[in-house]
Design a protein around this motif. Sequence first.
Motif, PDB file in Angstrom:
ATOM      1  N   GLU A  43       0.719  -1.126   0.045  1.00 52.47           N
ATOM      2  CA  GLU A  43      -0.158  -0.414   0.209  1.00 52.47           C
ATOM      3  C   GLU A  43       0.525   1.198  -0.232  1.00 52.47           C
ATOM      4  O   GLU A  43       1.803   0.994   0.610  1.00 52.47           O
ATOM      5  N   LYS A  44       0.285   2.205  -1.099  1.00 52.33           N
ATOM      6  CA  LYS A  44       1.709   3.145  -1.026  1.00 52.33           C
ATOM      7  C   LYS A  44       0.592   4.720  -0.934  1.00 52.33           C
ATOM      8  O   LYS A  44      -0.147   5.084  -1.913  1.00 52.33           O
ATOM      9  N   PRO A  45       0.560   5.194  -0.149  1.00 56.26           N
ATOM     10  CA  PRO A  45      -0.954   6.132   0.093  1.00 56.26           C
ATOM     11  C   PRO A  45      -0.402   7.961  -0.789  1.00 56.26           C
ATOM     12  O   PRO A  45       0.541   7.319  -0.661  1.00 56.26           O
ATOM     13  N   ASP A  46      -1.368   8.264  -1.330  1.00 57.88           N
ATOM     14  CA  ASP A  46      -0.720   9.619  -1.325  1.00 57.88           C
ATOM     15  C   ASP A  46      -0.239  10.520  -0.578  1.00 57.88           C
ATOM     16  O   ASP A  46      -1.108  11.200   0.447  1.00 57.88           O
ATOM     17  N   VAL A  47       0.895  10.153  -0.524  1.00 58.69           N
ATOM     18  CA  VAL A  47       1.442  11.269   0.757  1.00 58.69           C
ATOM     19  C   VAL A  47       1.807  13.168   0.365  1.00 58.69           C
ATOM     20  O   VAL A  47       3.097  14.174   0.955  1.00 58.69           O
ATOM     21  N   SER A  48       1.288  13.335  -0.859  1.00 55.91           N
ATOM     22  CA  SER A  48       1.595  14.948  -1.585  1.00 55.91           C
ATOM     23  C   SER A  48       1.526  15.905  -0.844  1.00 55.91           C
ATOM     24  O   SER A  48       2.456  16.483  -1.076  1.00 55.91           O
ATOM     25  N   ASN A  49       0.532  15.395  -0.134  1.00 51.61           N
ATOM     26  CA  ASN A  49       0.362  17.367   0.528  1.00 51.61           C
ATOM     27  C   ASN A  49       0.339  17.309   2.460  1.00 51.61           C
ATOM     28  O   ASN A  49       0.529  18.020   2.796  1.00 51.61           O
ATOM     29  N   ILE A  50       1.435  16.385   1.959  1.00 39.70           N
ATOM     30  CA  ILE A  50       1.735  16.305   4.002  1.00 39.70           C
ATOM     31  C   ILE A  50       3.129  16.960   4.055  1.00 39.70           C
ATOM     32  O   ILE A  50       4.626  16.907   3.450  1.00 39.70           O
ATOM     33  N   ALA A  51       2.548  17.688   4.738  1.00 43.09           N
ATOM     34  CA  ALA A  51       4.380  19.492   5.064  1.00 43.09           C
ATOM     35  C   ALA A  51       4.920  18.818   5.674  1.00 43.09           C
ATOM     36  O   ALA A  51       5.042  19.034   6.978  1.00 43.09           O
ATOM     37  N   VAL A  52       6.193  17.756   5.688  1.00 41.96           N
ATOM     38  CA  VAL A  52       7.302  17.506   5.863  1.00 41.96           C
ATOM     39  C   VAL A  52       8.812  17.393   4.547  1.00 41.96           C
ATOM     40  O   VAL A  52       8.395  17.261   3.655  1.00 41.96           O
ATOM     41  N   GLU A  53       9.536  18.247   5.343  1.00 44.03           N
ATOM     42  CA  GLU A  53      10.519  18.080   4.806  1.00 44.03           C
ATOM     43  C   GLU A  53      11.861  17.953   5.330  1.00 44.03           C
ATOM     44  O   GLU A  53      12.281  18.892   6.682  1.00 44.03           O
ATOM     45  N   VAL A  54      13.404  16.733   5.210  1.00 44.24           N
ATOM     46  CA  VAL A  54      13.903  17.099   6.558  1.00 44.24           C
ATOM     47  C   VAL A  54      15.091  17.382   5.459  1.00 44.24           C
ATOM     48  O   VAL A  54      15.322  17.501   4.328  1.00 44.24           O
ATOM     49  N   LYS A  55      15.805  19.025   6.444  1.00 44.95           N
ATOM     50  CA  LYS A  55      16.772  19.055   6.578  1.00 44.95           C
ATOM     51  C   LYS A  55      17.285  17.990   7.471  1.00 44.95           C
ATOM     52  O   LYS A  55      17.285  18.520   8.514  1.00 44.95           O
ATOM     53  N   LEU A  56      18.634  17.507   7.002  1.00 44.97           N
ATOM     54  CA  LEU A  56      19.758  16.861   8.303  1.00 44.97           C
ATOM     55  C   LEU A  56      20.665  18.162   8.645  1.00 44.97           C
ATOM     56  O   LEU A  56      21.201  19.403   7.733  1.00 44.97           O
ATOM     57  N   LEU A  57      20.641  18.369   9.610  1.00 40.96           N
ATOM     58  CA  LEU A  57      20.884  19.765  10.312  1.00 40.96           C
ATOM     59  C   LEU A  57      22.896  18.472  10.584  1.00 40.96           C
ATOM     60  O   LEU A  57      22.712  17.372  11.112  1.00 40.96           O
ATOM     61  N   ARG A  58      23.660  19.619  10.233  1.00 42.78           N
ATOM     62  CA  ARG A  58      25.085  18.696  11.174  1.00 42.78           C
ATOM     63  C   ARG A  58      25.649  18.772  12.297  1.00 42.78           C
ATOM     64  O   ARG A  58      26.619  20.571  11.768  1.00 42.78           O
ATOM     65  N   LEU A 146       8.888   9.181   6.626  1.00 44.28           N
ATOM     66  CA  LEU A 146       8.031   9.539   7.632  1.00 44.28           C
ATOM     67  C   LEU A 146       7.155  10.902   7.397  1.00 44.28           C
ATOM     68  O   LEU A 146       6.217  11.216   7.739  1.00 44.28           O
ATOM     69  N   LYS A 147       6.241  10.722   6.003  1.00 43.18           N
ATOM     70  CA  LYS A 147       5.488  11.437   5.333  1.00 43.18           C
ATOM     71  C   LYS A 147       4.321  10.189   5.431  1.00 43.18           C
ATOM     72  O   LYS A 147       3.740  10.908   6.182  1.00 43.18           O
ATOM     73  N   TYR A 148       5.434   8.804   5.491  1.00 40.79           N
ATOM     74  CA  TYR A 148       4.016   7.906   5.914  1.00 40.79           C
ATOM     75  C   TYR A 148       3.966   7.643   7.028  1.00 40.79           C
ATOM     76  O   TYR A 148       2.713   6.866   7.759  1.00 40.79           O
ATOM     77  N   PHE A 149       4.859   7.959   8.219  1.00 39.24           N
ATOM     78  CA  PHE A 149       4.213   7.468   9.470  1.00 39.24           C
ATOM     79  C   PHE A 149       3.551   8.592   9.711  1.00 39.24           C
ATOM     80  O   PHE A 149       2.489   8.093  10.492  1.00 39.24           O
ATOM     81  N   LYS A 150       4.163  10.063   9.732  1.00 37.83           N
ATOM     82  CA  LYS A 150       3.079  11.612   9.529  1.00 37.83           C
ATOM     83  C   LYS A 150       1.461  10.467   9.025  1.00 37.83           C
ATOM     84  O   LYS A 150       0.240  11.187   9.704  1.00 37.83           O
TER      85      LYS A 150
END
Length: 287
Positions: A43-58, A146-150
Motif C-alpha cells: 500500500e502506497k497512499p498519496d502523501v504529497s500533501n503532507i508537509a514534511v521536509e527533512v533537512k539534515l542538521l550537521r 516520515l511522510k508515510y509515518f505522519k
Amino acid sequence: MCLCKFYFDFSAMMMKNIKQILFVIVVFSLSGCNSCNKTKSREKPDVSNIAVEVKLLRFDKDLFELQKSGLSDKAMNEMRNRYGSFFDFYISQFVIGPRPQGDTAHIEKEALQKFLTDAYINRIQNAINAKFENTKDAEEELTQSLKYFKYYFPDATIPKVVGINSGFSIGAFTYEKEILGIGLDQYLGPNFSDYDSAGVYEYLQHKMRIEYIARNSMEVLYNFYFGSEELSHGKNLVEAMVDKGKKMYFLSYVLPDAPDSLLVGFTQKQTTWCEQNEIEIWKFLND
C-alpha cells in the motif's frame, strides 16, 4: 489504520530458547507476509500533501567549528541556542561518557578540547565530511518515509534530524521526541577500513551504507512510540516473534519501496536462501 495493533495468532507450541542466528532466520520467515514481500504490491497512499521536509542538521560539523573560537562561551552558547539541550546531552554521552545530568560543567571544555583534537576522531570526521558532502539522497529518503509515518500516525511529532559523529557507537537514536539522531560514521560504506580496526563485526558491516539511514531511523521511531530495542528480553520465542513481526509490518508500510533484504537487514543472498529454505526452517523449529 493503527499498525501498532497488528497481531499474529499462533497455536503451535515453540521452543523457548534458540540461538540468535536461528531467531533471525525465523524473523525473516515471519516477515514473509504479503505486506512485507517485495513480489507483492504494498500500500502506497498519496502523501504529497503532507508537509514534511527533512533537512539534515550537521551537528558534527558545527561541533568541530567550535575549535575556531577556542571553545569560547559565546560559541558554546550559540550551539546550545541552535540545538537546545541536545548539545549538553551529546557532550555528556559521546564526549565525556554517561554521567548524571548537570555533572559535566566543570570538565566540559577540557573534555571537548581533547575530543576535537583527537587524531582518531578527526579521521572519522574527515571520512564523514567526504561521504556526506551532499546529503540530498538521505534527506529525500527520510522525507518520504516520515511522510508515510505522519500519514499513519498524524498525532506523532516529526523530529528534527541531526547528524553526529558517534565514534562508531550508534547508527540512529531518538532524543526525547524532538530529535532523531543519526550517527553518520555508521554509514561510510561496508568497505570503510576503520570498521575492522574498531571491532565492528563483518556481518554488520554490509548494513553500514547510506541506504540504511531511513530504515534504521524508522526502526528507532517505532521503538520510541510502540516497542523496545530489546524485543526478546524476558519473553519466550513466540512472544519475541510477534514483537518482531509487528516491527517488520510497520517498516513495510513506512518504507513501501524497500526490498525485503533491507527491511530485515540481510544481504540479498541470505534473503534468497531463506526464501528457498523456508519450509525446512519451519520443520526444524517444529521438531
